[in-house]
Design a protein around this motif. Sequence first.
Motif, PDB file in Angstrom:
ATOM      1  N   LEU A   3       0.844  -1.201   0.000  1.00  0.00           N
ATOM      2  CA  LEU A   3       0.000   0.000   0.000  1.00  0.00           C
ATOM      3  C   LEU A   3       0.878   1.250   0.000  1.00  0.00           C
ATOM      4  O   LEU A   3       2.091   1.177   0.214  1.00  0.00           O
ATOM      5  CB  LEU A   3      -0.909  -0.012   1.234  1.00  0.00           C
ATOM      6  N   THR A   4       0.234   2.383  -0.202  1.00  0.00           N
ATOM      7  CA  THR A   4       0.956   3.651  -0.257  1.00  0.00           C
ATOM      8  C   THR A   4       1.719   3.898   1.044  1.00  0.00           C
ATOM      9  O   THR A   4       1.121   3.863   2.130  1.00  0.00           O
ATOM     10  CB  THR A   4      -0.048   4.820  -0.436  1.00  0.00           C
ATOM     11  N   VAL A   5       3.005   4.160   0.921  1.00  0.00           N
ATOM     12  CA  VAL A   5       3.802   4.414   2.123  1.00  0.00           C
ATOM     13  C   VAL A   5       3.203   5.602   2.885  1.00  0.00           C
ATOM     14  O   VAL A   5       2.779   6.592   2.305  1.00  0.00           O
ATOM     15  CB  VAL A   5       5.295   4.643   1.747  1.00  0.00           C
ATOM     16  N   GLY A   6       3.127   5.462   4.199  1.00  0.00           N
ATOM     17  CA  GLY A   6       2.570   6.537   5.022  1.00  0.00           C
ATOM     18  C   GLY A   6       1.060   6.500   5.163  1.00  0.00           C
ATOM     19  O   GLY A   6       0.488   7.293   5.900  1.00  0.00           O
ATOM     20  N   SER A   7       0.405   5.576   4.456  1.00  0.00           N
ATOM     21  CA  SER A   7      -1.064   5.558   4.525  1.00  0.00           C
ATOM     22  C   SER A   7      -1.561   4.832   5.768  1.00  0.00           C
ATOM     23  O   SER A   7      -2.654   5.090   6.257  1.00  0.00           O
ATOM     24  CB  SER A   7      -1.668   4.921   3.266  1.00  0.00           C
ATOM     25  N   ILE A   8      -0.778   3.916   6.303  1.00  0.00           N
ATOM     26  CA  ILE A   8      -1.241   3.129   7.451  1.00  0.00           C
ATOM     27  C   ILE A   8      -0.454   3.480   8.719  1.00  0.00           C
ATOM     28  O   ILE A   8      -1.040   3.679   9.768  1.00  0.00           O
ATOM     29  CB  ILE A   8      -1.099   1.612   7.166  1.00  0.00           C
ATOM     30  N   LYS A   9       0.873   3.520   8.577  1.00  0.00           N
ATOM     31  CA  LYS A   9       1.679   3.746   9.783  1.00  0.00           C
ATOM     32  C   LYS A   9       2.653   4.911   9.594  1.00  0.00           C
ATOM     33  O   LYS A   9       3.881   4.698   9.529  1.00  0.00           O
ATOM     34  CB  LYS A   9       2.471   2.483  10.129  1.00  0.00           C
TER      35      LYS A   9
END
Length: 427
Positions: free
Chosen positions: A290-296
Amino acid sequence: MEHIDQLIEAHNDQTLPDHRESFGYLSQKLERRNIQVSSLIEKLQAFQIAVPSWALGTGGTRFGRFSGGGEPRSLEEKIADVGLLHALNQSAGAISLHIPWDIPQDVQAIRSLAASYGLAFDAVNSNTFQDQPDQKHSYKFGSLCHTDSKVRQQAIDHNLEVIKYGDALGSKALTVWLADGASFPGQLNFRKALQRTFESLQEIYGGLPEDWKIFVEYKPYEPNFYSTVIQDWGTSHLLASKLGDKAFSLVDLGHHLPNTNIEQIVATLMMQGKLGGFHFNDSKFGDDDLTVGSIKPYQLFLIFNELVEGMEDPNTINPSPAWMIDASHNLKDPLEDLLQSIEAIKIAYAQALLIDRAALEEAREQNDPTLAQEILQDAYRTDVRSLLAEARLRSGGSLEPINLYRKANVRQQLIQERGSKSISTGL
Ligand code: RM4
Ligand code: MN
Ligand code: MN
């Protein structure tokens, strides 16, 4: 997008007043804290992230793939897409090729096309996790670890060929990610498999040009679900150490079991001078891409805290790592996704640059975890977006890349040009 520069300028003119206000506010605040804003901006301008050639199309899952249309049909079109990203954010100055998904036919033409967009070629990636139609031996039971020396040789030769392509394009590194492993207990002799992998890698290492590096990627599971030959950073580090000075570990954020302390891995590898490169993405469960920074986003910031600590250390023995995105999923417009990715990476970098390191060290010396947390989170909670925008502006990019991308109807234009059914090579 021939008129991209004019579009950027016109759009910047419109959005400038808002930007000036937020940038003015932040820079005054930072200057009051004796932070040199101009040197921060220079660091942000210099920070370039490579886009992998396989992220320009909509990714699939094993359940299907839903193309959004206008996907690049050739390597030339992929380069044009990265060129557009770079024009917008001035931070996507490189492309990372996957062979054989993107074999350059006319190397000189490809080189000058990339140069015309200001793009360099970052690490090249080999692929021995899929069988190609014209291939003699199958990788079903592994490649560099295979029991049959003929299969291993074929995989070695492929890697040597990838180095040749990369060399002709001006790349300086090879990334090896292996799917090799076993799905059932008893299937594989662990020691022999690792030994064979090491010996195969030695052959590849021997084919590296003088100024090249090899990055050894690790991953705990998938597509094999019981064991992976290079399962973790320790195994990757062991191989890189045994191979020699040109070999390094590569950290892919999605290649860890849940809750692994990735920032600590980064610190350890940098201490050893063995962190070669990074694959950015984000995940909830595993290799979700997934897009980096979208979850954590906080994890990303903590990772950058270690990276900055390592990079700014005057005595560091770690060479500057290669920054690459390795993400692709089936929902977003891939170009918007990449713009978001690059923004998220640079936000984390900028925030990590704001950490008051002297105060943090002092809090550590005093064994004061409360203060240490305050110091870290003070940086993390700073809204640095206007710093990034200012860096883009000074480099000739757009103040609001995604906004402009949408206003300019880029995707619709690409669909008109390339069709609504075009599917680019990749997973
Ligand atoms: C793997 C790994 C590699 C990438 C392939 C497509 O999981 O992350 O780096 O090249 O996927
Ligand atoms: Mn990867
Ligand atoms: Mn992966």
